[in-house]
Design an enzyme around this catalytic site. Structure first.
Site, mmCIF file in Angstrom:
data_model
loop_
_atom_site.group_PDB
_atom_site.id
_atom_site.type_symbol
_atom_site.label_atom_id
_atom_site.label_comp_id
_atom_site.label_asym_id
_atom_site.label_seq_id
_atom_site.Cartn_x
_atom_site.Cartn_y
_atom_site.Cartn_z
ATOM 1 N NE ARG A 89 49.262 149.865 14.675
ATOM 2 C CZ ARG A 89 49.753 150.572 15.684
ATOM 3 N NH1 ARG A 89 50.671 151.500 15.488
ATOM 4 N NH2 ARG A 89 49.332 150.359 16.911
ATOM 5 C CG HIS A 135 46.358 153.273 19.703
ATOM 6 N ND1 HIS A 135 47.225 152.959 18.684
ATOM 7 C CD2 HIS A 135 47.001 154.231 20.422
ATOM 8 C CE1 HIS A 135 48.318 153.699 18.760
ATOM 9 N NE2 HIS A 135 48.192 154.487 19.818
ATOM 10 C CD GLU A 181 53.350 152.385 22.172
ATOM 11 O OE1 GLU A 181 53.144 153.149 23.117
ATOM 12 O OE2 GLU A 181 54.063 152.678 21.199
ATOM 13 C CG ASN A 306 54.485 150.958 18.082
ATOM 14 O OD1 ASN A 306 54.372 150.412 16.985
ATOM 15 N ND2 ASN A 306 53.451 151.339 18.814
ATOM 16 C CE1 TYR A 308 57.159 157.579 17.384
ATOM 17 C CE2 TYR A 308 56.692 155.762 18.867
ATOM 18 C CZ TYR A 308 56.296 156.613 17.859
ATOM 19 O OH TYR A 308 55.042 156.505 17.315
#
Ligand code: BGC
Length: 471
Positions: A89, A135, A181, A306, A308
């Site tokens: 990606r 991005h 995001e 995504n 974390y």
């Protein structure tokens, strides 16, 4: 960690893994974070070139060179091939394709040729490209002639940029992500005063509309011939109540999720914002027209996420206090970590159960009845590795990855349709406000020259074995 530990850990996880044969393991990057070549081949300045050149980065570095992947992508591809990574990606840099950014401005064919060559080389090596259109790097010119993400022309400018990418790359690229995001773009906009009452919601609204418009265009104009899939990439931390017996803390956790993941998920499924968000933000939340709702509904062929780390949550203010109107005051959350949780080098908690909790929530609330699949498009850990020996022995990252990946296994076993997982990141790279000081890569990059050396870390060697075991 000695080699014995590595082998043992490897065997444990591989023995555990029940991943379906078609499961895809990959790695992620983004243009500004790895490419360098900041003014090469007619590329114009992006907002991030400006930010980095204004001394706003923690370690005073820039993305001018970083990994120099714009020129060294053959090396990145060779390592992926050697270690069996077949899913990559990455993102396209908008200012390389359209230096002036806006609809109707000239296409930079040098930029187009660069990415065509990169996609061809990936495919030749047996690696599938997954491509994010935006991005974080916006052509700076859009701030000279307008206001960037809040500009009335933004939806049209983005759709035009997407059109050019589908046209020139759609024969080679079959997985598209419009935005990475949107929540971060809306609430961490570096040009926005933190106490702005409406701007985060306006940016969020623009991104939703631009996403829906670019998806609609792809489906109408390209999908029949190119046969690709399209969606976008959402992100969320997990929020657990600090005291699970307190209603206020349970509500706080749910409110945090509403104001992060639901904000950008619900419109994809119902065409409108969640009622709870409307109740909190009231008339500061923009409204969709009927036609916009129709376009938003169903505008994702998959659900890309995504994740974390995890927070504990309680209300910031208990009741009645008068505060100004802002996203953060609307959210009204105080976050903390359990002291028992270990932290990574970005001070993010390592809580695999949080990952599982978030996946389950996304599945139960949005994905279960939709027939689409979940892709984990980023997950990983920054670890402070002083030298090559430390990178070879990146046992904290290895432990993080093993424990987070085992949560996928658990979710899949329970019937959650997750089919792809990408580590952030393939390479150490430019970690936005922290510069190159935070290392997320499974490949170490020795910065400082135009030809930065790439050195596979211990975690890449482990990942390679895991990939082989499910292939
Ligand atoms: C972003 C990446 C970033 C990573 C680690 C994600 O929010 O998509 O660009 O480097 O997290 O911070």
């Amino acid at each position: 960690m000695g080699p014995g530990y590595l082998v043992l850990a490897l065997l444990l996880v591989v023995a555990q893994a029940k991943f379906p044969a078609k499961f895809s393991f990959g790695a992620s990057t983004a243009a500004y974070q790895i490419e360098g070549a900041w003014l090469q081949d007619n590329k114009s300045m992006s907002n991030w070139d400006n930010i980095a050149h204004s001394s706003m980065i923690g370690d005073n570095t820039t993305g001018d060179v970083v990994c120099n992947s714009y020129n060294l992508y053959h090396k990145d591809i060779a390592i992926m091939k050697e270690y069996g990574i077949k899913h990559y990606r990455m993102s396209i840099s908008w200012p390389r394709i359209l230096p002036f950014g806006f609809a109707g401005s000239a296409v930079n064919m040098k930029g187009v040729e660069h990415y065509r060559d990169l996609f061809r080389e990936l495919l030749k090596a047996g690696i599938t490209p997954y491509v994010t259109l935006f991005h974080s790097d916006l052509p700076s010119y859009l701030f000279i002639i307008g206001t960037g993400l809040t500009d009335p022309d933004f939806v049209n400018d983005f759709t035009n940029y997407a059109d050019i990418c589908y046209k020139y790359f759609g024969d080679l690229v079959k997985y598209w992500f419009t935005f990475n995001e949107p929540w971060c773009a809306a609430v961490f906009d570096p040009t926005e005063p933190q106490e702005e009452p409406t701007r985060p919601y306006l940016i969020g609204h623009q991104l939703l509309l631009a996403h829906a418009s670019a998806v609609d265009l792809y489906r109408r104009k390209y999908k029949t011939e190119q046969k690709g899939m399209i969606g976008w990439v959402l992100n969320s931390e997990m929020f657990f109540p600090k005291d699970p017996s307190k209603k206020a803390d349970i509500d706080a956790a749910d409110r945090a999720l509403t104001m992060q993941i639901d904000w950008f998920s619900e419109p994809l499924f119902t065409g409108d914002y969640p009622q709870k968000l409307k109740d909190i933000v009231k008339d500061r939340l923009p409204k969709f027209t009927g036609a916009q709702r129709d376009m938003l509904k169903g505008s994702a062929d998959f659900y890309a996420l995504n994740h974390y780390f995890t927070f504990l949550t309680e209300p910031e203010r208990v009741s009645g206090e008068k505060v100004g109107e802002s996203f953060w005051n609307d959210r009204n959350i105080k976050t903390s970590f359990d002291p028992a949780w270990k932290l990574t080098d970005t001070y993010w908690s390592i809580v695999p159960e949080g990952f599982y909790g978030l996946i389950k929530r996304v599945h139960d609330k949005w994905v279960k009845d939709s027939g689409i699949e979940i892709y984990i498009t980023e997950n990983g850990a920054a670890i402070n590795e002083m030298n090559i020996t430390a990178a070879n022995n990146d046992k904290v990252r290895l432990d993080y990855l093993q424990r987070y990946i085992s949560m996928l296994d658990k979710a899949i076993t329970e019937g959650v349709r997750i089919t792809k997982y990408f580590i952030w990141s393939l390479l150490d790279n430019f970690e936005w406000g922290s510069g190159v000081s935070k290392r997320f890569g499974i490949i170490r990059v020795e910065y400082g020259t135009d030809n930065p050396q790439r050195i596979p870390k211990g975690s890449l060697k482990w990942y390679s074995e895991l990939i082989k075991s499910v292939a």
